[in-house]
Design an enzyme around this catalytic site. Structure first.
Site, PDB file in Angstrom:
ATOM      1  N   ASP A 157     -10.688   1.978  -3.311  1.00  0.00           N
ATOM      2  CA  ASP A 157     -11.259   1.758  -1.973  1.00  0.00           C
ATOM      3  C   ASP A 157     -12.772   1.826  -2.035  1.00  0.00           C
ATOM      4  O   ASP A 157     -13.456   1.449  -1.088  1.00  0.00           O
ATOM      5  CB  ASP A 157     -10.761   2.834  -0.991  1.00  0.00           C
ATOM      6  CG  ASP A 157      -9.432   2.450  -0.352  1.00  0.00           C
ATOM      7  OD1 ASP A 157      -8.980   1.318  -0.572  1.00  0.00           O
ATOM      8  OD2 ASP A 157      -8.857   3.290   0.369  1.00  0.00           O
ATOM      9  N   ASP A 171       0.824  -1.212   0.000  1.00  0.00           N
ATOM     10  CA  ASP A 171       0.000   0.000   0.000  1.00  0.00           C
ATOM     11  C   ASP A 171       0.861   1.267   0.000  1.00  0.00           C
ATOM     12  O   ASP A 171       2.064   1.226   0.311  1.00  0.00           O
ATOM     13  CB  ASP A 171      -0.905  -0.035   1.246  1.00  0.00           C
ATOM     14  CG  ASP A 171      -2.248   0.628   0.998  1.00  0.00           C
ATOM     15  OD1 ASP A 171      -2.348   1.432   0.064  1.00  0.00           O
ATOM     16  OD2 ASP A 171      -3.186   0.342   1.758  1.00  0.00           O
TER      17      ASP A 171
HETATM   18  C1  GLA Z   1      -5.766   1.913   2.160  1.00  0.00           C
HETATM   19  C2  GLA Z   1      -6.165   0.732   1.323  1.00  0.00           C
HETATM   20  C3  GLA Z   1      -7.241  -0.066   2.016  1.00  0.00           C
HETATM   21  C4  GLA Z   1      -6.717  -0.524   3.350  1.00  0.00           C
HETATM   22  C5  GLA Z   1      -6.278   0.671   4.169  1.00  0.00           C
HETATM   23  C6  GLA Z   1      -5.584   0.243   5.439  1.00  0.00           C
HETATM   24  O1  GLA Z   1      -6.796   2.830   2.242  1.00  0.00           O
HETATM   25  O2  GLA Z   1      -6.591   1.144   0.055  1.00  0.00           O
HETATM   26  O3  GLA Z   1      -7.615  -1.172   1.223  1.00  0.00           O
HETATM   27  O4  GLA Z   1      -5.663  -1.420   3.161  1.00  0.00           O
HETATM   28  O5  GLA Z   1      -5.367   1.484   3.449  1.00  0.00           O
HETATM   29  O6  GLA Z   1      -5.131   1.304   6.183  1.00  0.00           O
END
Ligand code: GLA
Length: 735
Positions: A547, A477
């Site tokens: 997301d 990420d």
């Molecule tokens: C980002 C990712 C999510 C999740 C969060 C965790 O927003 O896109 O899928 O993993 O971080 O903090």
């Protein structure tokens, strides 16, 4: 031969799939662009330049007032000696001069494609691809430039990159170094770009080319969710299935620029490359700099063919992971189910439900390390939080394996929290400019990946976890953009290099880790699809698409993402309703169909579903396992565009055209609703196909040209799926 050089006329003709790209050396020193378009078998100067003395167009040669760089269609234009349009590159000499003048000095043609050191790039065998290197020189500045064109024989793809070499004795500063510039002597185009934001990635924006410059860019340090590093010129009237498209996509994950400029005489200049804003590079005597690669795709049959060309090209020539050709596991991710609030038992109970439903991979998301109960701590402390997981990661992973599932883990390796062991020990690791306060984003700071020492720390920390635990999958990420860009470890006149050095550092880290752990499936993520670009795909064969897991939003996000990236690369999960991003309540079937149109998974607490829902989830999983080969390795056809209408539809066809899966969605229920006809694409017209749900048999041409009537339903956000399989001729009689 993909590359032909006509010595007498000094013409280069590049032949890639359905496209030809033609250049000529004029007056012994200028490299001129003549044509990019549908493949032609030969070129005998039909499209020659019409010379004309234009007002305010200066002349390098006093004897010829019709010759001016300001009107000449060039391959790699410069600034300072008569071309007033957007230059492709810029320099600053030690004496402060910013003028440059490249002259053609020679060329080389070779089979295959050289690697781009330190950068992700496509590759191909000596049979697949040939490379043309055109050498140019600015003797005054001591600059040598090599323009690289790699031409793929059976795909309509040409890739471009540029190498700069300082041949002089003094340092030279590059102030702009684009990878692609094409001067097209036509202007009847629309421009297509993809804009967005977090939770709303990649919206289609098509606008007519008018006057001036259309420019998109990222200044955020990553390719960003705000603009995709993609631009296409569509011939007026071109659409999904017909008309010419000229597209460019940048294999790079940092600041970029894409622009198209219309000059006063209606010629256009189409450019793409690294963003010159705070993006300088100093070349000491003898040093070289290579730009990242641009992938140029030509389609004579609209956006559909453009996309399938990109998809095949990326799967066959870019994604280097052994997973490129493998089917991907159905996963469940605990993020939307638990957020930071979990312990081993909670995870195991989620995992047990997942395993019994047929899910193949359990992913433990954020919150397993340091003492991370919220998003403002522990990034950098890549050791397990024993409060939550007293038996450690290994024991958890083994228990998950014992349930018959693989185990995956989340990291955000490029970041550091101020509340972390790492920060207390190494505040110097933060990307920052001395004397200035930090700018916080999502409660965290960015590591200074321009420093090798910091990159090596990241490698060691992640490596340790991957070595000590049986991990099958990593979610990588990156949840904030670059601010306070600077690094005290570089001299003042190299501070303009830091954003690019950050990206090079990231590529170095990913190169080491993905090579060392090639058996691990890596998925990249940046708050969803905020860094969905070909550079990341080179290292990591799939990306969490957004997301935003709302099925209706996802129709658009996945539709536009499919313009350049194949569905197998798009992480797509079923989540709860009301949806956590939009509050919308859409049917479980529709959520499933949208997610099944990509790389399928779940992101919810299965324990909160009713028995009936859980049974249905099991059916979805069984169904995806059956259609997975077609979805993940078939050809993708868009049918109805949710950006334009209340509908979305697409279908997948296996490479051998024996199987097809179609999805149809009507977003809002309507009064007096018209009956919709779904016309499939890409089937074999003469083959017979059996429809899976009712056993009816149709020929491919009937399904494609006549179509199927979709029954009316009074339901918002409705989705339908139709699966087809070829039957042998004669079999239909027995039916
Ligand atoms: C980002 C990712 C999510 C999740 C969060 C965790 O927003 O896109 O899928 O993993 O971080 O903090």
């Amino acid at each position: 031969m993909p590359i032909v050089y006509d010595k007498s006329r000094k013409i280069f003709r590049l032949q890639a799939g359905d496209t030809s790209y033609i250049m000529q050396i004029v007056k012994e020193k200028y490299l001129v662009h003549l044509y990019w378009g549908r493949r032609i078998s030969s070129y005998h100067e039909s499209r020659r330049i019409i010379w004309k003395d234009r007002g305010f167009a200066p002349n390098p040669d006093t004897s010829d007032r019709t010759f001016s760089l300001d009107t000449l269609p060039q391959e790699y234009p410069q600034t300072g000696n008569g071309d007033f349009r957007n230059p492709a590159y810029g320099i600053r000499q030690e004496n402060g001069s910013r003028i440059s003048n490249l002259e053609y000095i020679g060329y080389e043609i070779s089979d295959g494609k050289p690697k781009l050191p330190g950068l992700p790039a496509s590759s191909g065998s000596k049979k697949d691809v040939q490379t043309l290197k055109v050498y140019m020189e600015d003797a005054v500045a001591g600059l040598k430039v090599c323009l690289l064109y790699s031409v793929f024989a059976s795909e309509s793809v040409i890739t471009r990159s540029v190498i700069f070499l300082n041949k002089g004795k003094k340092p030279l500063h590059l102030t702009k170094m684009l990878s692609m510039s094409v001067d097209i002597r036509e202007d009847e185009f629309d421009v297509l770009t993809l804009y967005g934001a977090h939770n709303n990635e990649r919206n289609m924006d098509r606008r007519p080319l008018s006057s001036g410059t259309v420019k998109i860019e990222s200044l955020r340090g990553t390719s960003s969710p705000h603009q995709a590093p993609f631009m296409a010129l569509l011939r007026k009237g071109a659409d999904e299935d017909q008309g010419e498209v000229f597209a460019a996509n940048f294999v790079y994950s940092g600041n970029f620029l894409a622009e198209v400029q219309v000059d006063p005489y209606r010629n256009i200049r189409f450019q793409m490359g690294m963003n010159p804003w705070n993006g300088e590079w100093k070349l000491e005597a003898g040093e070289m700099f290579q730009t990242p690669e641009v992938v140029m795709v030509y389609s004579k049959q609209g956006l559909g063919e453009m996309s399938r060309t990109f998809h095949k090209f990326y799967q066959n020539h870019l994604v280097r992971s052994p997973y490129a050709k493998k089917e991907r596991p159905i996963l469940i991710n605990n993020w939307e189910a638990t957020f930071f609030d979990f312990d081993e038992e909670k995870l195991l109970s989620l995992a047990r439900k997942a395993a019994s439903a047929g899910i193949e991979l359990f992913v433990l998301d954020d919150g397993w390390f340091g003492h991370r109960d919220a998003d403002d701590s522990s990034l950098g402390d890549w050791f397990v939080d024993k409060r939550k997981l007293p038996n450690g990661l290994k024991s958890l992973a083994e228990k998950i394996h014992d349930m018959g599932m693989q185990f995956g883990l989340w990291f955000e390796p490029e970041m550091i929290s101020q509340d972390s062991e790492l920060y207390r020990k190494h505040p110097d690791y933060v990307l920052h400019t001395e004397e200035r306060p930090y700018t916080i984003g999502r409660g965290q700071l960015v590591l200074d990946l321009s420093r090798k020492e910091v990159c090596d720390y990241v490698i060691a920390a992640v490596r340790q976890i991957l070595k000590d635990n049986p991990i099958d999958y990593v979610k990588w990420d990156m949840n904030r953009h670059l601010t306070d860009v600077g690094s005290m470890y570089f001299e003042p006149d190299r501070q303009g290099e830091i954003t690019h050095r950050y990206v090079l550092g990231l590529y170095y880290i990913m190169d080491v880790l993905t090579s060392e752990f090639s058996e691990i499936l890596f998925e990249s993520c940046s708050s969803g699809g905020g860094r969905f670009d070909p550079g990341m795909l080179y290292y990591m064969p799939q990306t969490w698409c957004s997301d935003n897991t709302d099925a209706v939003c996802r129709m658009k996000i996945q539709y536009a993402t499919s313009l350049t990236y194949p569905p197998i690369t798009m992480g797509a999960h079923v989540s709860v309703v009301p949806n956590q991003q939009t509050g919308r309540v859409s049917p479980l079937a529709t959520r499933g169909y949208v997610a099944m149109s990509g790389n399928f998974g779940y992101e919810l607490d299965l324990g909160n579903l009713t028995d009936e829902e859980l049974e249905y989830v099991k059916e979805q999983i069984q169904c995806y396992k059956m259609i997975r080969p077609v979805i993940q390795h078939g050809d993708f056809y868009r049918i109805r565009n949710p950006f334009n209408e209340n509908l979305a539809a697409w279908n997948f066809v296996s490479q051998d055209q024996k199987r097809a899966v179609a999805f149809f969605f009507e977003i809002l229920s309507q009064p007096a609703a018209p009956v919709r006809i779904l016309k499939l694409k890409g089937l074999h017209p003469d083959k017979l196909y059996r429809r899976y749900d009712n056993g009816e048999i149709y020929s491919g041409d009937e399904l494609m040209y006549c179509g199927i009537s979709i029954p009316l339903k009074k339901e918002d956000f409705r989705g339908e799926m139709y699966c087809f399989e070829e039957i042998e001729k004669g079999e239909e009689n027995g039916h």
